[in-house]
Scaffold this active site. Structure first.
Site, PDB file in Angstrom:
ATOM      1  N   GLY A 498       0.830  -0.849  -0.117  1.00 20.30           N
ATOM      2  CA  GLY A 498      -0.025   0.108   0.169  1.00 20.30           C
ATOM      3  C   GLY A 498       0.933   1.955   0.093  1.00 20.30           C
ATOM      4  CE  LYS A 516       5.991  -0.324   4.174  1.00 16.24           C
ATOM      5  NZ  LYS A 516       5.047  -0.279   5.005  1.00 16.24           N
ATOM      6  CG  ASP A 613      -4.138  -1.561   6.321  1.00 13.37           C
ATOM      7  OD1 ASP A 613      -5.499  -2.420   5.504  1.00 13.37           O
ATOM      8  OD2 ASP A 613      -2.725  -1.995   5.495  1.00 13.37           O
TER       9      ASP A 613
END
Length: 805
Positions: A498, A516, A613
């Site tokens: 995301g 990431k 999330d």
């Protein structure tokens, strides 16, 4: 003896003020009496607005002060006599009598049955019911005033010209009909329209499955309480809304000033969700035909591209209602050049973030290209739009009431002569040539300053992290990460999260890592980045991913994790081949592992953490298929005694967000439990919450699960290719636990400790209620992303800002 008489007299005085259960021919309702709904939510009786002498029969919320009246019977004919009463006549109609027993108001319809009664339901609907058949002979929901309640509706029927609308009070002390009304139009698709008398005053744009496309800040990811049903063949349509919040009471009202407001009660006071119109540009046709109202600060009127003011004099005075006219006539040679556009062929200019004009027409083209070609081939077509949730809309004639939003609008393609853009291009070349040298010099200077700024910022970042408690987390230099990932080679890319891509890397010592890389446009800023590092550095559990370090280099922000050989859970359960590597015992172990990780976050760690999330792509799998919860960028820490918080910035993944979080910004342990429930059902069924549709009514995964549980106890929900590896009772138990986790009300969901206990024991389980999203079809649910990559959008609302991923 005197005391007995006094007590009897006191009872006679008090008795008439008691709430009635029903009204019938022998039990009328007098001015001093009230009628309550069974659950005590609503009350009907006589009232005087703002302490006037006039008496009206109305319905209001019973337990809320100050009183909010939601329906009035005798709007035009108040009574002043204290002897007035409301009763059932001999022909079954409901009548209001004054002191002389004259009929002041009635339902206006005689019924064949005289054996009936009137009662107030817990929905706020006042109904007359036939005592013999039990049928509703009349109901207030079919005769609305200025207010809508959940389960009431606006409607139209073109076959007989009937429509149900909201009409304002004349003033706050006079409930007689005012000058504003709210209706839905018979267009396909419909739109909400406020009229001032017979003149349009405000409109909300065409309906797009879950939202009205012309309301600023609401896009396809909006979790909508609204529902629209249209039957094109029958010429009917209706609009209603439901309460998705964690509260029982809400209403939609039209104020005497012409504003539509949506409010709900949070237990302390009324909260305003929407108030429309809210901006001068919202007023209908403010800038005239072919004008564009820009919602800037202050708002301003402009002409659409290719148009000029019809009257320069009036336009200069600020009188924009005459609008604009086309500067260059259209060539309309589209029909002879469908495949190749000549230099004289009309072209379409694309506008973004627009409230589309009024008077649209629906065209049944299958895609945007067909929509474009259809408009191009019709000389009278002045514009077209292809909108998610609607399809193709075209405009033939003037473009009226077009608004430019700052964000969250639609694309609109307006027809222009090709010379309009050609002239624009020539002007751009001249301007570009004139300033190019200046820009070059400025850029050189800016580059030098930026380099110096980034160097200072990089030091500041490092110093900032040194001041944080991030023990056990290493700082990596950028050259180390570039070497490990082969300069972020596409062949090393593991997927797209995301907040940016994730890469596989190998350090010089041979250790494999996951990197990431946070995209600058991802929406994860300093707060989320700091949040993820400080959180994970303090969390150590076998079912949580381990953070090895971080890297900051100018605008680049990277997180370095332990490498998970099997990547994420979604790769396996949604793949037709890889799914066989996760038989039922492994899936059950994964479910339990996720629950243990959640329990650690919610209860057992030194911090109480709400993930916010939790979804299938955020569950990573190690070499033994053990689950590890990842992606803590959106997580929040709670104080020791804190159990709930709220936010104006609602972030998460649509489909996994609980109703109270998506709608009100309230998050707690129970909102993570809702996400866990959705995740459980995806693991069991092998079906995505965002893609799965079944049945003629286009139902989603929760509805499918509910039907499965009702029919077979849930055992048939498991992916049929895995049934040989499971025990049916174990699957059915997990399905029931999943349904308990996705209950609409947070209070009905189990906590994390209870969930883990349910999964690891054979205790009796509570019976779940039907989930709210199982009641409606998928068309009534928020639009969900249709690909495996996360989609980020920002939707600004009155109470919160939703970011769907």
């Amino acid at each position: 003896m005197g005391m007995v008489l006094f007590a009897c007299l006191l009872l006679l005085i008090i008795f008439p003020t008691c709430g009635y259960a029903a009204i019938n021919t022998s039990s009328p309702l007098s001015i001093r009496q009230t009628l309550s709904s069974p659950g005590g939510f609503y009350e009907l009786g006589f009232f005087s607005p703002n302490n006037t002498q006039n008496q009206y029969v109305g319905i209001w919320f019973k337990k809320i002060v100050p009183r909010v009246v939601v329906w009035v019977a005798n709007r035009d004919t108040p009574v002043t006599s204290s002897a007035a009463n409301l009763t059932i006549s001999s022909n079954g109609s409901l009548i209001l009598l004054d002191g002389k027993q004259d009929v002041i108001w009635s339902t206006g319809k005689a019924f064949t049955s005289n054996k009936c009664h009137a009662e107030l339901l817990d929905t706020g609907n006042f109904v007359v019911i036939d005592d013999v058949s039990g049928n509703k002979l009349w109901q207030s929901f079919e005769h609305l005033g200025n207010t809508m309640l959940p389960q009431s509706s606006l409607m139209y029927d073109t076959s007989n010209g009937k429509k149900r609308v909201l009409t304002t009070w004349k003033s706050n002390s006079d409930p007689s009909p005012g000058e504003f009304s709210l209706e839905i139009t018979p267009q396909i698709p419909t739109q909400g329209l406020i009229r001032r008398g017979s003149v349009p005053y405000w409109r909300c744009g065409p309906w797009a499955k879950t939202r009205f496309s012309g309301i600023s800040g609401i896009d396809a990811s909006y979790v909508s309480p609204f529902s629209v049903v249209q039957d094109t063949a029958a010429g009917t349509g209706s609009f209603s809304y439901s309460t998705l919040r964690n509260y029982n009471l809400s209403y939609v009202t039209l104020t005497p000033e012409g504003k539509m407001k949506i409010l709900w009660d949070d237990g302390n006071n009324w909260k305003l969700h929407l108030s429309l119109p809210e901006n001068p540009c919202d007023l209908y046709g403010r800038c005239g035909p072919y004008g564009l109202c820009v919602r800037s600060d202050p708002p301003k009127c402009e002409c659409l591209k290719g148009f000029v003011p019809k009257s320069d004099e009036e336009w200069g005075k600020g009188n924009w209602t005459s609008g604009c006219v086309r500067r260059t006539k259209l060539s309309c040679q589209a029909k002879s050049s469908m495949k190749t556009q000549g230099k004289d062929t009309d072209i379409f200019y694309r506008m973004t973030d627009v409230k589309t004009p009024d008077l649209h027409q629906f065209a049944s083209f299958l895609n945007a290209e067909q929509c474009y070609q259809g408009c191009l081939g019709n000389c009278s077509c002045t514009a077209f739009a292809y909108i998610s949730g609607i399809g193709c809309l075209v405009w033939n004639g003037e473009l009226a009431d077009t608004v430019q939003f700052l964000s969250s609008g639609e694309f609109l393609f307006i027809r222009l002569a090709s010379s309009e853009l050609a002239g624009s291009s020539r002007r751009k070349i001249i301007v570009g040539t004139t300033v190019s040298l200046s820009i070059f010099l400025i850029l050189v200077f800016a580059a030098i300053m930026l380099w110096r700024y980034r160097a200072k910022q990089n030091d500041a970042w490092k110093n900032g992290f040194e001041r944080q408690d991030v023990s056990g987390v290493n700082f990596f230099e950028m050259h180390t990460i570039r070497t490990a990932t082969n300069n972020f080679s596409p062949s090393n890319k593991l997927g797209q999260g995301g907040f940016g891509p994730v890469y596989k890397g190998k350090l010089v010592d041979g250790k494999e890592i996951g990197v990431k890389r946070l995209a600058s446009s991802s929406g994860q800023g300093t707060e989320e980045f700091m949040n993820e590092i400080t959180l994970i550095s303090k969390l150590q559990h076998r079912n949580l991913v381990r953070l090895l370090g971080y890297c900051i280099d100018g605008e680049e922000k990277l997180l370095i994790y332990e490498f998970m050989v099997n990547k994420s859970l979604d790769i396996f359960i949604f793949d037709p081949c890889l799914k066989f590597e996760l038989d039922w015992p492994k899936r059950f172990n994964i479910i339990q592992g996720i629950a243990r990780g959640l329990l650690y976050l919610h209860r057992d760690s030194r911090l109480r953490v709400i993930h916010r999330d939790l979804k299938v792509s955020n569950i990573l799998l190690d070499d033994r298929m053990n689950p590890k919860i990842s992606d803590f960028g959106l997580a929040r820490m709670f104080q020791g005694t804190q159990y709930q918080d709220n936010t104006r910035r609602v972030v998460g993944t649509l489909g996994y967000m609980s109703p109270e979080y998506a709608w009100a910004g309230l998050f707690s342990e129970k909102s993570d439990i809702y996400s866990f429930g959705v995740l459980m059902l995806e693991i069991i069924s092998g079906k995505r919450i965002s893609r799965f549709i079944y049945g003629d009514e286009s139902k989603g995964l929760l509805a499918y699960t509910w039907d499965s549980w009702c029919e077979t106890g849930g055992s048939n929900l498991l992916d049929r290719d895995l049934t040989d590896t499971c025990q049916a009772f174990e699957v059915a138990r997990c399905v029931q636990i999943g349904l308990l986790c996705v209950q609409h009300e947070a209070v009905d969901r189990p906590n994390t400790l209870q969930v883990l206990s349910m999964l690891t024991s054979a205790t009796d389980l509570p019976v779940p209620k039907q989930p709210i999203f199982a009641v409606h079809t998928l068309n009534d649910m928020p639009m969900l992303q249709a690909n495996s990559q996360d989609f980020l959008s920002v939707n600004e609302m009155t109470e919160s800002m939703i970011q769907g991923r």
